[in-house]
Design a protein around this motif. Structure first.
Motif, PDB file in Angstrom:
ATOM      1  N   PRO A 150      29.233 -68.585  69.282  1.00  0.00           N
ATOM      2  CA  PRO A 150      30.324 -68.205  70.179  1.00  0.00           C
ATOM      3  C   PRO A 150      31.631 -68.878  69.770  1.00  0.00           C
ATOM      4  O   PRO A 150      31.632 -69.966  69.191  1.00  0.00           O
ATOM      5  CB  PRO A 150      29.843 -68.713  71.546  1.00  0.00           C
ATOM      6  CG  PRO A 150      28.370 -68.819  71.424  1.00  0.00           C
ATOM      7  CD  PRO A 150      28.113 -69.210  70.014  1.00  0.00           C
ATOM      8  N   VAL A 151      32.731 -68.222  70.113  1.00  0.00           N
ATOM      9  CA  VAL A 151      34.063 -68.758  69.845  1.00  0.00           C
ATOM     10  C   VAL A 151      34.781 -68.905  71.186  1.00  0.00           C
ATOM     11  O   VAL A 151      34.882 -67.938  71.947  1.00  0.00           O
ATOM     12  CB  VAL A 151      34.869 -67.825  68.919  1.00  0.00           C
ATOM     13  CG1 VAL A 151      36.278 -68.384  68.704  1.00  0.00           C
ATOM     14  CG2 VAL A 151      34.155 -67.643  67.579  1.00  0.00           C
ATOM     15  N   VAL A 152      35.260 -70.104  71.471  1.00  0.00           N
ATOM     16  CA  VAL A 152      36.005 -70.363  72.701  1.00  0.00           C
ATOM     17  C   VAL A 152      37.469 -70.612  72.329  1.00  0.00           C
ATOM     18  O   VAL A 152      37.769 -71.478  71.502  1.00  0.00           O
ATOM     19  CB  VAL A 152      35.434 -71.581  73.460  1.00  0.00           C
ATOM     20  CG1 VAL A 152      36.301 -71.902  74.677  1.00  0.00           C
ATOM     21  CG2 VAL A 152      33.994 -71.307  73.904  1.00  0.00           C
ATOM     22  N   ILE A 153      38.366 -69.838  72.936  1.00  0.00           N
ATOM     23  CA  ILE A 153      39.802 -69.967  72.704  1.00  0.00           C
ATOM     24  C   ILE A 153      40.440 -70.523  73.976  1.00  0.00           C
ATOM     25  O   ILE A 153      40.263 -69.969  75.063  1.00  0.00           O
ATOM     26  CB  ILE A 153      40.447 -68.611  72.378  1.00  0.00           C
ATOM     27  CG1 ILE A 153      39.728 -67.921  71.210  1.00  0.00           C
ATOM     28  CG2 ILE A 153      41.937 -68.781  72.072  1.00  0.00           C
ATOM     29  CD1 ILE A 153      39.889 -68.581  69.884  1.00  0.00           C
ATOM     30  N   VAL A 154      41.167 -71.622  73.842  1.00  0.00           N
ATOM     31  CA  VAL A 154      41.854 -72.224  74.986  1.00  0.00           C
ATOM     32  C   VAL A 154      43.357 -72.112  74.773  1.00  0.00           C
ATOM     33  O   VAL A 154      43.899 -72.660  73.808  1.00  0.00           O
ATOM     34  CB  VAL A 154      41.453 -73.698  75.164  1.00  0.00           C
ATOM     35  CG1 VAL A 154      42.205 -74.305  76.364  1.00  0.00           C
ATOM     36  CG2 VAL A 154      39.947 -73.826  75.376  1.00  0.00           C
ATOM     37  N   ASN A 155      44.023 -71.387  75.657  1.00  0.00           N
ATOM     38  CA  ASN A 155      45.475 -71.213  75.591  1.00  0.00           C
ATOM     39  C   ASN A 155      46.100 -71.689  76.897  1.00  0.00           C
ATOM     40  O   ASN A 155      45.431 -71.775  77.923  1.00  0.00           O
ATOM     41  CB  ASN A 155      45.836 -69.732  75.375  1.00  0.00           C
ATOM     42  CG  ASN A 155      45.277 -69.190  74.079  1.00  0.00           C
ATOM     43  OD1 ASN A 155      45.416 -69.795  73.030  1.00  0.00           O
ATOM     44  ND2 ASN A 155      44.641 -68.031  74.156  1.00  0.00           N
ATOM     45  N   LEU A 185      33.213 -63.945  72.049  1.00  0.00           N
ATOM     46  CA  LEU A 185      34.540 -64.512  72.234  1.00  0.00           C
ATOM     47  C   LEU A 185      34.821 -64.775  73.705  1.00  0.00           C
ATOM     48  O   LEU A 185      34.709 -63.879  74.540  1.00  0.00           O
ATOM     49  CB  LEU A 185      35.602 -63.565  71.671  1.00  0.00           C
ATOM     50  CG  LEU A 185      37.061 -64.020  71.802  1.00  0.00           C
ATOM     51  CD1 LEU A 185      37.295 -65.307  71.021  1.00  0.00           C
ATOM     52  CD2 LEU A 185      38.003 -62.930  71.321  1.00  0.00           C
ATOM     53  N   THR A 186      35.189 -66.001  74.028  1.00  0.00           N
ATOM     54  CA  THR A 186      35.545 -66.397  75.380  1.00  0.00           C
ATOM     55  C   THR A 186      36.945 -66.994  75.366  1.00  0.00           C
ATOM     56  O   THR A 186      37.233 -67.894  74.579  1.00  0.00           O
ATOM     57  CB  THR A 186      34.552 -67.446  75.926  1.00  0.00           C
ATOM     58  OG1 THR A 186      33.241 -66.867  75.988  1.00  0.00           O
ATOM     59  CG2 THR A 186      34.962 -67.916  77.311  1.00  0.00           C
TER      60      THR A 186
END
Length: 224
Positions: A188-193, A142-143
């Motif tokens: 992989p999982v990329v979360i952009v907030n 998780l990124t």
């Protein structure tokens, strides 16, 4: 006779056991959706939303997620679903200090073969930030990237075979995350907030770019 039956009733603590179960990506995404709706309805400020979302993707158990929406209406109610799927890329949540990319009346770029940290803060003020993950090495599954653009731009490019999710808002600006869900459960999982004010934040896949080790792993799985 009724008195003899009472001791056989199951103990109440069993109801609280799920709070200690490891949180899944679906658990975190559900909470993030509730927070996003709450901000849109004016129940949370942008700052409160950013703080809670950051806590969402640092949470390790369902019990850590529930307090983040305890004072908010939760559609459907009930306990959070849980799962304990294995992770192939190291820690399930971002750890260690965040990487910072800052562009003030300038530009900042991170691309090529580099190791991605668990958390990155990208800030652009009358400038541009470019984060290219298409050749990056993921040390964790998780990124999280927290992107803020004020009269500037933050552009994030990812490989086509990972999962990309996000939550944010644009104030007289644009905040866009092109959602991806990888067919590989170990991807992989990329979360952009974040948010943009008179600016642009954009996260999307780069056509034709794949993570090499995932590609080779898939070929091995198919027997090629």
């Amino acid at each position: 006779m009724d008195l003899e039956k009472h001791p056989q009733q199951p103990a109440a603590p069993a109801q609280s056991a799920p709070a200690g179960i490891r949180a899944s990506d679906a658990d975190r995404d559900r909470i993030a959706d509730i927070l996003r709706d709450a901000m849109a309805e004016g129940r949370l400020t942008a700052e409160e939303h950013a703080e809670r979302v950051d806590a969402v993707y640092r949470a390790k158990t369902v019990g850590e997620l529930e307090p983040l929406v305890r004072d908010l209406p939760t559609p459907g109610g009930g306990a959070l679903p849980s799962s304990a799927a294995p992770y192939a890329y190291g820690p399930e949540a971002p750890t260690g200090p965040a990487d910072n990319l800052v562009a003030i009346f300038s530009s900042s770029t991170r691309k090529g073969r580099w190791r991605v940290g668990g958390r990155t803060n990208a800030f652009s003020l009358f400038g541009s930030v470019e984060i290219d993950l298409t050749e990056a090495l993921f040390g964790q599954r998780l990124t999280v990237i927290n992107a803020t653009s004020i009269f500037g731009s933050v552009e994030i490019k990812v490989p086509e075979n990972i999962s990309l999710r996000g939550s944010g808002t644009g104030v007289f600006g644009n905040f866009e995350v092109v959602t991806l869900e990888s067919a590989d459960p170990e991807a992989p999982v990329v979360i952009v907030n974040g948010y943009s004010v008179f600016g642009n934040v954009e996260a999307k896949p780069k056509r034709g770019k794949l993570i090499t080790d995932l590609h080779n792993k898939l070929r091995k799985h198919l027997g090629h």
